[in-house]
Design a protein around this motif. Structure first.
Motif, short mmCIF file in Angstrom:
data_model
loop_
_atom_site.label_atom_id
_atom_site.label_comp_id
_atom_site.label_asym_id
_atom_site.label_seq_id
_atom_site.Cartn_x
_atom_site.Cartn_y
_atom_site.Cartn_z
N GLY A 106 0.83 -1.21 0.00
CA GLY A 106 0.00 0.00 0.00
C GLY A 106 0.86 1.26 0.00
N VAL A 107 0.36 2.33 -0.62
CA VAL A 107 1.02 3.64 -0.51
C VAL A 107 -0.02 4.64 -0.01
N ASP A 129 -1.56 -2.65 -4.23
CA ASP A 129 -2.93 -3.11 -3.93
C ASP A 129 -3.81 -2.01 -3.35
N LEU A 130 -3.15 -1.04 -2.70
CA LEU A 130 -3.92 -0.09 -1.90
C LEU A 130 -3.26 1.29 -1.98
N ALA A 131 -4.06 2.33 -2.27
CA ALA A 131 -3.50 3.70 -2.28
C ALA A 131 -4.54 4.62 -1.66
N PHE A 132 -4.09 5.44 -0.69
CA PHE A 132 -5.06 6.38 -0.10
C PHE A 132 -4.36 7.68 0.34
N GLY A 133 -5.14 8.76 0.32
CA GLY A 133 -4.60 10.08 0.60
C GLY A 133 -4.62 10.43 2.08
N THR A 134 -4.17 11.65 2.37
CA THR A 134 -4.03 12.07 3.78
C THR A 134 -5.37 12.17 4.50
N HIS A 135 -6.46 12.43 3.74
CA HIS A 135 -7.77 12.61 4.40
C HIS A 135 -8.52 11.28 4.58
N ASN A 136 -7.90 10.16 4.20
CA ASN A 136 -8.58 8.86 4.28
C ASN A 136 -7.95 7.91 5.28
N LEU A 137 -6.97 8.42 6.03
CA LEU A 137 -6.20 7.55 6.93
C LEU A 137 -7.09 6.72 7.88
N LEU A 144 -9.07 -2.04 3.79
CA LEU A 144 -8.43 -3.37 3.85
C LEU A 144 -9.47 -4.48 3.72
N GLU A 145 -10.64 -4.24 4.33
CA GLU A 145 -11.69 -5.26 4.26
C GLU A 145 -12.11 -5.48 2.80
N LYS A 151 -11.07 -8.97 -3.17
CA LYS A 151 -9.86 -9.21 -3.98
C LYS A 151 -9.74 -8.19 -5.11
N THR A 152 -9.91 -6.95 -4.74
CA THR A 152 -9.81 -5.89 -5.74
C THR A 152 -8.91 -4.78 -5.22
N ARG A 153 -8.21 -4.12 -6.12
CA ARG A 153 -7.34 -3.01 -5.69
C ARG A 153 -8.22 -1.87 -5.16
N VAL A 154 -7.72 -1.19 -4.14
CA VAL A 154 -8.55 -0.14 -3.53
C VAL A 154 -7.80 1.20 -3.58
N VAL A 155 -8.50 2.22 -4.06
CA VAL A 155 -7.91 3.57 -4.09
C VAL A 155 -8.93 4.54 -3.51
N ARG A 156 -8.49 5.33 -2.52
CA ARG A 156 -9.39 6.36 -1.99
C ARG A 156 -8.62 7.65 -1.75
#
Ligand code: SAM
Ligand code: SF4
Length: 464
Positions: A106-107, A129-137, A144-145, A151-156
């Protein structure tokens, strides 16, 4: 300017907590995690919160990234090299994933919050697999769920810039030091800086929430609390002197040592100086970034103080707190910086005599006002300037440190010395590293040490 924060609702926090419990019960969840943190102490503290949430999902910290089932990169984008380093290291994990297909990568953090960055990551780094910004911590449990169950990549990447999430679990890196973020974001728009664009509008936590967190840290035995924010001295609800009031309230709680960073020189009030001088537990150290000693460059940087007003604040501080240690941040090679303007920075550094400083070569950040300015300097010129500046800083620091020989410091021991296992090192109240004879049993305690010798970056002493 005051922005009203929007608090993450108790309902949403409860949903995230429920997701944590469900993940803890999942048979295919990661057992171990490793977080790689880039950038400032705000990021380091965000990583403590991420770690706290991952531990609440039943994971334990792995010694290094090769041992982990989930690796998170908490990124920085203040300078170009911080960004490149993060992406280079993420790429390195691609190889690891070939041998360990179940590895999750994740990043998150400031770099991901930049416009179009998440799309770029999805396109160019297909193994992430996972990317999220500062406002989604705070949403990492639900992200993760989704990742584990669908089983899909998650970006928020949210653009809701004024959120505050209270009460998230934390896993502190060391038990004797506690960070408390007192405000988020920044409204200052220094012309070179990307922080306001990726950390959102300036917003302050409620004082009661901060005091309650400090009480909890005190009960758990912390020796030092570090208050964090991009501009801590503008903390508050718009009423004058809110930050000095917070310092005095914390001082009354009896936390052995209180520090804070970062302070903006334009907001360093007489009230704050008085609160620092009169509080028993506030350390005699101030990180006061000056950036440049030239009035023209300070104006172009939109710093909203002059060389004269900065030096006046330094005098006021030293008058009120004679043994105060000052540290700073400096940028060389701002667009169009002339040699004479650079010499103004050198002479300011000589005048102040800092204990230490972070020195940076200007790095153009897309979207900031300075990135559009003409007059970029060559690497040769900026390289020479930063070397000159470091030599000047070292001469000043050596002088300041020599003047401390014979004095007594209260040192919070942080570890064994890297060079000699019979020595320990830690920071005095003034913020300078002190080494002295000791053992692992001293770690996390405050010791009284007489200073016997000094070097550029450290002091040596004997236990009293
Ligand atoms: N809020 C703090 C302040 O106002 O001093 C510091 C925040 S910033 C993350 C830390 C330091 O990075 C700044 O003080 C500045 O010296 C440096 N910095 C920020 N943007 C930069 C840029 N584009 N190029 C070089 N250095 C930069
Ligand atoms: Fe960046 Fe200036 Fe805000 Fe500091 S005060 S975070 S340097 S914009």
């Amino acid at each position: 300017m005051i922005n009203n924060p929007v608090y993450v609702t108790p309902e949403e926090l409860a949903q995230q907590e429920a997701a944590m419990e469900r993940i803890a019960a999942l048979p295919n969840r990661p057992e171990t995690y490793h977080i790689v943190t880039y950038g400032c102490q705000m990021n380091a503290h965000d990583s403590e919160t991420l770690a706290g949430m991952l531990e609440s999902m039943g994971m334990t910290e792995a010694q290094d990234r090769t041992q982990a089932d989930l690796v998170l990169f908490n990124t920085c984008c203040v300078r170009d090299n911080a960004e490149r380093r993060a992406l280079g290291n993420v790429n390195w994990l691609k190889e690891l994933k070939k041998d360990k297909p179940g590895l999750l990568i994740g990043v998150c953090g400031c770099m991901v919050q930049k416009p179009q960055m998440a799309e770029k990551i999805l396109r160019q780094y297909r193994f992430i697999d996972l990317a999220f910004g500062t406002h989604n911590l705070h949403q990492i449990p639900s992200m993760l769920e989704t990742l584990l169950t669908q089983k899909t990549r998650v970006v928020r990447v949210s653009d809701q810039e004024n959120l505050i999430a209270e009460g998230l679990p934390q896993h502190r890196a060391v038990p004797y030091k506690g960070f408390i973020t007192i405000m988020y974001g920044c409204n200052n728009y220094c012309s070179y800086c990307i922080v306001p664009y990726v950390r959102g509008r300036e917003r302050s936590r409620r004082m009661d929430d901060i005091l309650r967190e400090a009480e909890g840290l005190l009960e758990s035995g912390v020796q030092e609390i570090m208050l964090l924010g991009q501009n801590v001295n503008s903390y508050g609800d718009g009423e004058a002197e809110t930050f000095p009031r917070l310092l005095r309230e914390l001082d009354r709680l009896g936390v052995p040592r209180i520090r804070f960073m970062t302070s903006h020189p334009k907001d360093l009030s007489d009230g704050l100086i008085a609160a620092m001088a009169e509080s028993v537990h506030v350390c005699n150290h101030l990180h006061l970034p000056v950036q440049s000693g030239s009035d023209e460059i300070l104006h172009a940087m939109n710093r909203r103080y002059t060389r004269e007003t900065y030096l006046e604040r330094v005098s006021a501080l030293r008058q009120a707190i004679p043994n105060i240690g000052l540290t700073t941040d400096l940028i060389v090679g701002f667009p169009g910086e002339t040699d004479a303007q650079f010499q103004d920075t050198v002479s300011l550094v000589e005048t102040v005599g800092y204990d230490s400083a972070f020195t940076f070569i200007y790095s153009a950040r897309e979207g900031t006002a300075a990135a559009k300015l003409p007059g970029r300097l060559s690497a040769e010129v900026t390289g020479e300037r930063i070397a000159t500046l470091i030599r000047t800083l070292e001469a000043g620091a050596q002088k300041a440190h020599r003047s401390l020989i014979g004095t007594v410091e209260q040192v919070l021991v942080e570890g064994l010395s890297k060079r000699d296992e019979h020595m320990v090192s830690g920071k005095g109240r003034r913020g300078i590293t002190v080494t002295f004879p000791g053992s692992a049993a001293d770690i996390g305690t405050i010791q009284t040490v007489q200073i016997t010798s000094s070097a550029v970056n450290t002091l040596r002493g004997e236990r009293k």
